[in-house]
Design an enzyme around this catalytic site. Structure first.
Site, PDB file in Angstrom:
ATOM      1  N   ASP A  38      30.752  42.270 -34.688  1.00  0.00           N
ATOM      2  CA  ASP A  38      30.950  43.107 -33.507  1.00  0.00           C
ATOM      3  C   ASP A  38      30.300  42.531 -32.246  1.00  0.00           C
ATOM      4  O   ASP A  38      29.566  43.227 -31.535  1.00  0.00           O
ATOM      5  CB  ASP A  38      30.396  44.520 -33.749  1.00  0.00           C
ATOM      6  CG  ASP A  38      30.858  45.123 -35.059  1.00  0.00           C
ATOM      7  OD1 ASP A  38      32.045  44.928 -35.399  1.00  0.00           O
ATOM      8  OD2 ASP A  38      30.056  45.773 -35.752  1.00  0.00           O
ATOM      9  N   GLU A 199      39.327  51.656 -32.679  1.00  0.00           N
ATOM     10  CA  GLU A 199      37.888  51.715 -32.403  1.00  0.00           C
ATOM     11  C   GLU A 199      37.475  50.490 -31.595  1.00  0.00           C
ATOM     12  O   GLU A 199      38.311  49.707 -31.139  1.00  0.00           O
ATOM     13  CB  GLU A 199      37.105  51.776 -33.720  1.00  0.00           C
ATOM     14  CG  GLU A 199      37.382  50.628 -34.661  1.00  0.00           C
ATOM     15  CD  GLU A 199      36.824  50.845 -36.054  1.00  0.00           C
ATOM     16  OE1 GLU A 199      36.311  51.942 -36.343  1.00  0.00           O
ATOM     17  OE2 GLU A 199      36.895  49.906 -36.868  1.00  0.00           O
TER      18      GLU A 199
END
Length: 579
Positions: A38, A199
């Site tokens: 991420d 997301e």
């Protein structure tokens, strides 16, 4: 030869062979090898900064800096002291709870890092850390707390000064950075293109448009990046007809799970992106380093949809900035080897625990220290497994910290070794080394005191636990001539699919004894599909004692700590030297 040097050589050859592409450069992915999921990045005055997820590992949310996009130095951790979130770590049960998906931004001469901590009984905790000096751990603020409904927070300043956070879903709220107050109700922006789990949103404003970049398709081989845009921040958002703009799903590429990315510019105005990827191939079975950070060039012409170059091991794109390792701070570059002689002498002498070493949750006070005898580890009652989801007091479950410290496996092929001095006095006391993914996925080589009739003996014990069937433990008695002197324990990955665990006298490495081998499948996915393997050292009394205390004795001292990368695989068949 260093990886950056190899990259420069390949770039030079590419330029010589194809003059028409003289402005291009060639480099290898991943640029942040090892567990770095991420990624979120920004560029300030010619220096690039990136942060990644850490879940329950501590210190959490590493911040890296680079001048050239290839050499990344660990400069700080945003979550670096217990007082920032008191009691939170020890109240976390799940192996993949904790700090999820940071966004790193620079605004008004300050760095802001927004993230969310999952796994608390009273819900998700949103945090915003702030600093004017990202090169100093202590400069990171205590967090401003907010209470989001969804995960993966973005942070965006609009032209009118309003601050927004977008989260999974994709929903938008104003955020008061002083109080943590969120506007209500959340505004629904876009639900993606139909893939599961839209997301990881990031908002950008460019050419009069608001651009919304998201991840969708789940975090496995269907992972992808998609994009939409709107004239107003609240929408309506128009999806790009060419979505997904980045993915390797449905391919036989070595790099899979490509997604959850962020876009940023270099000092020359060129656009780049970083996202996560897994070196597994489509079979998605062996990937002990988990989700790593990869770099890709982006072409983003005025008013046009951005074009993201597909993620491969060997990349070509915009001219990279000049190679440089001129970065402040006392942390290591991520791809550098370890050479630490704890409390020793000479160039490798080390008197404090290195910045890139991490723990599984906040450690118990006084468990780890560097003394005249080396890296001193006081054993914990829980071993590396414990009862990880236990709702007991957390002592045997490991929620009050494992007596384990490690560093990321950052190379496909590597050798890791430590010298340990260990004189246990009670049967069951143990110290050793491990390839550790989670408490439910690890491969250990320990020195343990065992019963033998009315006497005791010191043995090497190799055992593993995984979400696939693990082999039976291997037990080999420590040769009598090795006793009363430091013993070197070693983990080697000479093959991408397997680890070899060995022991030898520290004074005579040629006397090496291979204790056993274990498949890398044991630390690939399973209960740790979001994280990646660490290698490190531990001490335990395997449940003996009471409360938080082990029986007297069993303290281990680790002196010579070495980690050396040997090669990175950039495809299923091609590898390049690490150093």
């Amino acid at each position: 030869m260093r990886w950056s040097s190899i990259s420069s050589l390949v770039a030079a050859l590419a330029v010589a062979a194809t003059p028409c592409q003289a402005q291009n450069s060639t480099y290898f992915n991943p640029v942040l090898p090892g567990w770095h999921s991420d990624p979120s990045c920004t560029q300030v005055n010619g220096t690039f900064f990136c942060a990644t997820s850490t879940f329950i590992a501590f210190p959490g949310i590493p911040v890296y800096a680079s001048k050239d996009l290839i050499n990344w130095k660990l400069i700080s951790h945003a979550w670096n002291r217990e007082s920032q979130l008191p009691g939170i770590s020890w109240n976390t049960w799940g192996q993949q709870d904790g700090m999820y998906a940071p966004t790193l931004r620079y605004h008004g001469n300050e760095f802001y890092l927004i993230c969310e901590y999952l796994g608390q009984s009273d819900g998700t905790i949103g945090v915003v850390f702030q600093t004017a000096d990202p090169f100093d751990d202590a400069a990171w603020s205590d967090p401003v707390i907010f209470r989001p409904e969804k995960i993966d927070p973005d942070l965006f300043w609009d032209d009118d000064g309003k601050v927004y956070t977008a989260t999974q879903g994709i929903i938008l709220q104003e955020l008061d950075l002083a109080t943590g107050e969120l506007s209500q109700p959340p505004v629904s922006l876009w639900n993606g293109t139909g893939g599961v789990w839209p997301e990881g949103p990031h908002l950008y404003k460019k050419d009069g448009w608001y651009w919304l970049l998201i991840a969708e398709g789940g975090t496995a081989t269907d992972h992808a990046i998609t994009i939409a845009r709107a004239r107003n921040i609240t929408g309506p958002y128009e999806a790009y007809e060419g979505n997904p703009i980045l993915t390797n799903r449905g391919t036989d590429e070595y790099f899979q799970t490509v997604g959850h990315g962020d876009l940023f510019q270099d000092a020359g105005g060129n656009w780049w992106g970083m996202c996560l990827a897994t070196r597994s191939g489509p079979e998605f079975e062996i990937f002990p380093m988990g989700r790593e950070a990869v770099l890709f060039p982006v072409t983003w012409d005025e008013g046009q949809w951005p074009v993201l170059e597909p993620v491969r091991g060997n990349m070509s794109g915009w001219a990279l900035p000049e190679p440089s390792r001129d970065i402040p701070g006392d942390g290591p570059f991520n791809s550098d080897p370890d050479a630490y002689d704890f409390a020793g002498e000479g160039d490798a002498a080390t008197t404090k625990i290195p910045k890139h070493f991490v723990y599984w949750r906040v450690p118990r006070e006084d468990t780890f220290s560097v003394t005249a005898d080396g890296l001193h580890i006081v054993p914990s009652r829980n071993n590396l497994t414990g009862i990880p989801e236990s709702n007991t007091d957390g002592v045997l479950g490991g929620r009050q910290g494992l007596a384990f410290v490690g560093r990321r496996q950052t190379d496909t092929l590597f050798t890791f070794s430590v010298d340990v001095s260990f004189a246990p006095t009670t049967v069951g006391q143990e110290a050793g080394i491990t390839v550790f993914l989670t408490q439910l996925n690890h491969i250990d080589l320990g020195i343990v005191l065992e019963e033998e009739g009315d006497a005791t003996k010191l043995s090497f014990r190799m055992r593993s636990i995984g979400t696939i069937a693990a082999p039976e433990p291997t037990i080999v008695e420590v040769p009598s001539e090795w006793l009363d002197a430091p013993i070197r324990l070693e983990i080697q990955a000479a093959d991408p699919t397997e680890y070899t665990l060995s022991a030898m006298p520290a004074s005579d490495p040629d006397a090496r004894v291979v204790i056993g081998k274990a498949s890398a499948v044991l630390v690939s996915g399973g209960a740790g599909n979001f994280v990646g393997s660490l290698v490190g050292a531990y001490a335990t009394c395997n449940g003996l004692g009471s409360g938080t205390e082990c029986p007297e004795g069993g303290v281990a001292h680790f002196t010579r700590w070495r980690y050396a990368g040997e090669a990175q695989y950039i495809s299923a068949t091609v590898r390049v030297p690490s150093n």
